[in-house]
Scaffold this motif. Structure first.
Motif, PDB file in Angstrom:
ATOM      1  N   VAL A 110       0.860  -1.188   0.000  1.00 50.13           N
ATOM      2  CA  VAL A 110       0.000   0.000   0.000  1.00 50.13           C
ATOM      3  C   VAL A 110       0.896   1.237   0.000  1.00 50.13           C
ATOM      4  CG1 VAL A 110      -1.900  -1.144   1.210  1.00 50.13           C
ATOM      5  CG2 VAL A 110      -0.134   0.040   2.525  1.00 50.13           C
ATOM      6  N   GLY A 111       0.270   2.405  -0.068  1.00 47.93           N
ATOM      7  CA  GLY A 111       1.025   3.657  -0.039  1.00 47.93           C
ATOM      8  C   GLY A 111       0.866   4.365   1.288  1.00 47.93           C
ATOM      9  N   THR A 112       1.759   5.296   1.564  1.00 48.36           N
ATOM     10  CA  THR A 112       1.707   6.061   2.810  1.00 48.36           C
ATOM     11  C   THR A 112       1.140   7.462   2.617  1.00 48.36           C
ATOM     12  OG1 THR A 112       3.972   6.852   2.484  1.00 48.36           O
ATOM     13  CG2 THR A 112       3.688   4.830   3.758  1.00 48.36           C
ATOM     14  N   ASP A 113       0.925   7.852   1.367  1.00 49.51           N
ATOM     15  CA  ASP A 113       0.466   9.222   1.109  1.00 49.51           C
ATOM     16  C   ASP A 113      -0.544   9.258  -0.034  1.00 49.51           C
ATOM     17  OD1 ASP A 113       2.206   8.575  -0.909  1.00 49.51           O
ATOM     18  OD2 ASP A 113       3.392  10.424  -0.798  1.00 49.51           O
ATOM     19  N   TRP A 114      -1.445   8.285  -0.052  1.00 52.33           N
ATOM     20  CA  TRP A 114      -2.426   8.174  -1.128  1.00 52.33           C
ATOM     21  C   TRP A 114      -3.804   8.661  -0.689  1.00 52.33           C
ATOM     22  CZ3 TRP A 114      -1.090   2.499  -2.996  1.00 52.33           C
ATOM     23  CH2 TRP A 114       0.203   2.505  -3.547  1.00 52.33           C
ATOM     24  N   GLY A 115      -3.872   9.584   0.258  1.00 54.29           N
ATOM     25  CA  GLY A 115      -5.134  10.158   0.693  1.00 54.29           C
ATOM     26  C   GLY A 115      -6.075   9.109   1.261  1.00 54.29           C
TER      27      GLY A 115
ATOM     28  N   ASN B   9      -0.944   9.193  14.370  1.00 55.02           N
ATOM     29  CA  ASN B   9      -0.196   8.245  15.202  1.00 55.02           C
ATOM     30  C   ASN B   9       0.795   7.423  14.382  1.00 55.02           C
ATOM     31  OD1 ASN B   9      -1.630   8.924  17.609  1.00 55.02           O
ATOM     32  ND2 ASN B   9      -3.355   7.697  16.862  1.00 55.02           N
ATOM     33  N   HIS B  10       0.982   7.836  13.127  1.00 54.01           N
ATOM     34  CA  HIS B  10       1.889   7.163  12.199  1.00 54.01           C
ATOM     35  C   HIS B  10       1.440   5.727  11.916  1.00 54.01           C
ATOM     36  CE1 HIS B  10       5.469   8.141   9.950  1.00 54.01           C
ATOM     37  NE2 HIS B  10       5.951   6.935  10.147  1.00 54.01           N
ATOM     38  N   GLU B  11       0.123   5.525  11.955  1.00 57.17           N
ATOM     39  CA  GLU B  11      -0.473   4.238  11.626  1.00 57.17           C
ATOM     40  C   GLU B  11      -1.088   4.299  10.233  1.00 57.17           C
ATOM     41  OE1 GLU B  11      -0.455   1.475  13.457  1.00 57.17           O
ATOM     42  OE2 GLU B  11       0.602   2.391  15.143  1.00 57.17           O
ATOM     43  N   LEU B  12      -0.990   3.206   9.492  1.00 59.35           N
ATOM     44  CA  LEU B  12      -1.595   3.150   8.174  1.00 59.35           C
ATOM     45  C   LEU B  12      -3.114   3.037   8.291  1.00 59.35           C
ATOM     46  CD1 LEU B  12       0.829   0.809   6.217  1.00 59.35           C
ATOM     47  CD2 LEU B  12       0.125   3.094   5.475  1.00 59.35           C
ATOM     48  N   VAL B  13      -3.826   3.925   7.615  1.00 56.08           N
ATOM     49  CA  VAL B  13      -5.283   3.900   7.602  1.00 56.08           C
ATOM     50  C   VAL B  13      -5.758   4.207   6.195  1.00 56.08           C
ATOM     51  CG1 VAL B  13      -5.520   4.594  10.035  1.00 56.08           C
ATOM     52  CG2 VAL B  13      -5.433   6.346   8.247  1.00 56.08           C
ATOM     53  N   GLY B  14      -7.034   3.949   5.920  1.00 56.71           N
ATOM     54  CA  GLY B  14      -7.601   4.264   4.614  1.00 56.71           C
ATOM     55  C   GLY B  14      -8.467   3.127   4.102  1.00 56.71           C
ATOM     56  N   TYR B  15      -9.139   3.399   3.003  1.00 60.12           N
ATOM     57  CA  TYR B  15     -10.033   2.417   2.398  1.00 60.12           C
ATOM     58  C   TYR B  15      -9.294   1.124   2.061  1.00 60.12           C
ATOM     59  CZ  TYR B  15     -13.219   0.372  -1.092  1.00 60.12           C
ATOM     60  OH  TYR B  15     -14.037  -0.477  -1.817  1.00 60.12           O
ATOM     61  N   ASP B  16      -8.162   1.235   1.385  1.00 61.41           N
ATOM     62  CA  ASP B  16      -7.416   0.043   0.984  1.00 61.41           C
ATOM     63  C   ASP B  16      -6.912  -0.745   2.185  1.00 61.41           C
ATOM     64  OD1 ASP B  16      -7.848   0.850  -1.608  1.00 61.41           O
ATOM     65  OD2 ASP B  16      -5.764   0.573  -2.243  1.00 61.41           O
TER      66      ASP B  16
ATOM     67  N   GLY C  32       6.926   2.325  -3.483  1.00 61.39           N
ATOM     68  CA  GLY C  32       6.301   3.330  -4.330  1.00 61.39           C
ATOM     69  C   GLY C  32       5.429   2.676  -5.379  1.00 61.39           C
ATOM     70  N   PHE C  33       4.463   3.430  -5.894  1.00 60.19           N
ATOM     71  CA  PHE C  33       3.558   2.857  -6.894  1.00 60.19           C
ATOM     72  C   PHE C  33       4.310   2.454  -8.151  1.00 60.19           C
ATOM     73  CE2 PHE C  33      -0.091   2.975  -9.918  1.00 60.19           C
ATOM     74  CZ  PHE C  33      -0.904   2.071  -9.247  1.00 60.19           C
TER      75      PHE C  33
ATOM     76  N   ILE D 130       0.147  -9.246  -2.678  1.00 59.06           N
ATOM     77  CA  ILE D 130      -0.930  -8.556  -3.374  1.00 59.06           C
ATOM     78  C   ILE D 130      -0.687  -7.055  -3.312  1.00 59.06           C
ATOM     79  CG2 ILE D 130      -2.358  -8.489  -1.278  1.00 59.06           C
ATOM     80  CD1 ILE D 130      -4.805  -8.944  -3.091  1.00 59.06           C
ATOM     81  N   ALA D 131      -1.064  -6.345  -4.351  1.00 63.11           N
ATOM     82  CA  ALA D 131      -0.884  -4.897  -4.391  1.00 63.11           C
ATOM     83  C   ALA D 131      -2.229  -4.202  -4.399  1.00 63.11           C
ATOM     84  CB  ALA D 131      -0.075  -4.481  -5.615  1.00 63.11           C
ATOM     85  N   MET D 132      -2.338  -3.177  -3.549  1.00 65.81           N
ATOM     86  CA  MET D 132      -3.532  -2.347  -3.537  1.00 65.81           C
ATOM     87  C   MET D 132      -3.242  -1.113  -4.406  1.00 65.81           C
ATOM     88  SD  MET D 132      -5.360  -4.260  -1.506  1.00 65.81           S
ATOM     89  CE  MET D 132      -6.773  -3.353  -0.903  1.00 65.81           C
ATOM     90  N   GLY D 133      -3.895   0.014  -4.105  1.00 63.78           N
ATOM     91  CA  GLY D 133      -3.634   1.220  -4.878  1.00 63.78           C
ATOM     92  C   GLY D 133      -4.652   1.480  -5.965  1.00 63.78           C
ATOM     93  N   GLN D 134      -5.700   0.612  -6.037  1.00 64.17           N
ATOM     94  CA  GLN D 134      -6.774   0.820  -7.010  1.00 64.17           C
ATOM     95  C   GLN D 134      -6.224   0.954  -8.430  1.00 64.17           C
ATOM     96  OE1 GLN D 134      -9.249   4.016  -5.423  1.00 64.17           O
ATOM     97  NE2 GLN D 134      -9.138   3.133  -3.373  1.00 64.17           N
TER      98      GLN D 134
END
Length: 276
Positions: free
Chosen positions: A41-46, A54-61, A82-83, A97-101
């Motif tokens: 996944v990405g760290t700056d993909w909105g 808290n420097h935790e990964l969050v988001g839809y993916d 990186g993508f 597996i790769a996310m990132g839509q």
């Protein structure tokens, strides 16, 4: 010199495709034996995926990946290449597996297997909030702003050719009188917020961008229906049908149960889990 480089590049690309293909059952066996699904996944993909305060990964993916791992009965582990590294295809076992839509284009389908589309990114027409325009067809002959170089610009110019697998032909809902390209969505929104017909009658853009602008205070409204939608898919390396089928079944269950819809609304404020 150019011909030599071209031949070498083509050969290297072909070798990369074969060297990064999985063997039947290999990836699935590894996931189940280690009880870990490793996801890129990405760290700056909105809203897709990012690091919170808290420097935790969050988001839809991130949420989708956690649900997917749970359906396998394993833990999830995230890695953050990186993508461009993801799409290069030379994963070398670093993730499963790769996310990132990723849009499953025909070119990418030569390198990747796409077991499931889990997101549809619609493009929409946006007008001033007090506009009497109620649907895209009402924009016939109007002055339309678009982000330069984006799919929305091609749509406005009636030159959009979808590159993804199984794409349907685009149905154009109106023909602009003038198309005005802008360096960014926000610059176009700044002109539109002056009022209908002052500089623009509408802006075409990604639905999530439009809704974020409205949330930020822009006096705009989104027209229905959407203009077109591009799919975002999960990507794996080709060759492991068992892994493909297990992902496909799990994602179908998540869609049928409404989980994908709820997660989309949570992160985007709208349901992008199905085609619009």
């Amino acid at each position: 010199m150019y011909r030599t480089i071209a031949k070498f590049t083509a050969a290297a690309a072909l070798a990369a495709v074969f060297s990064t293909s999985a063997c039947a059952g290999q990836v699935l066996d590894h996931v189940l034996s280690t009880k870990t699904l490793t996801v890129a996944v990405g760290t700056d993909w909105g809203p897709i995926s990012h690091l919170d305060e808290n420097h935790e990964l969050v988001g839809y993916d991130v949420d989708v990946a956690k649900q997917l791992a749970a359906s396998f009965g394993v833990e999830v582990k995230f890695v953050t290449p990186g993508f461009d590294v993801i799409t290069a295809g030379n994963w070398a076992g670093r993730w499963d597996i790769a996310m990132g839509q990723m849009v499953p284009t025909k070119a990418r389908a030569q390198v990747f297997d796409f077991p499931s589309v889990y997101m549809w990114g619609p493009n929409v027409a946006v007008v001033y909030k007090d506009s009497k325009v109620t649907k895209p067809a009402d924009l016939e002959g109007k002055v339309i702003g678009v982000p330069s170089g984006a799919s929305a610009e091609a749509y406005a110019n009636h030159s959009l050719v979808p590159a993804w697998v199984n794409a349907k032909p685009v149905q154009y809902q109106f023909k602009p009188g003038q198309v005005k390209p802008y360096s960014s969505d926000n610059v176009a929104f700044d002109d539109l917020r002056l009022g209908e017909g002052v500089r623009l009658d509408a802006v075409l853009t990604d639905d999530s961008i439009a809704r974020e602008a409205i949330k930020a205070g822009y006096p705009l409204k989104v027209l229905e229906p959407s203009l077109f939608s591009a799919p975002g898919a999960l990507a794996i390396l080709p060759g492991d049908k068992e892994f493909h089928d297990k992902i496909d079944a799990a994602m179908k269950d998540m869609k049928d149960s409404g989980i994908l819809s709820k997660l989309s609304i949570k992160w985007y404020g709208a349901d992008y889990s199905g085609e619009h």
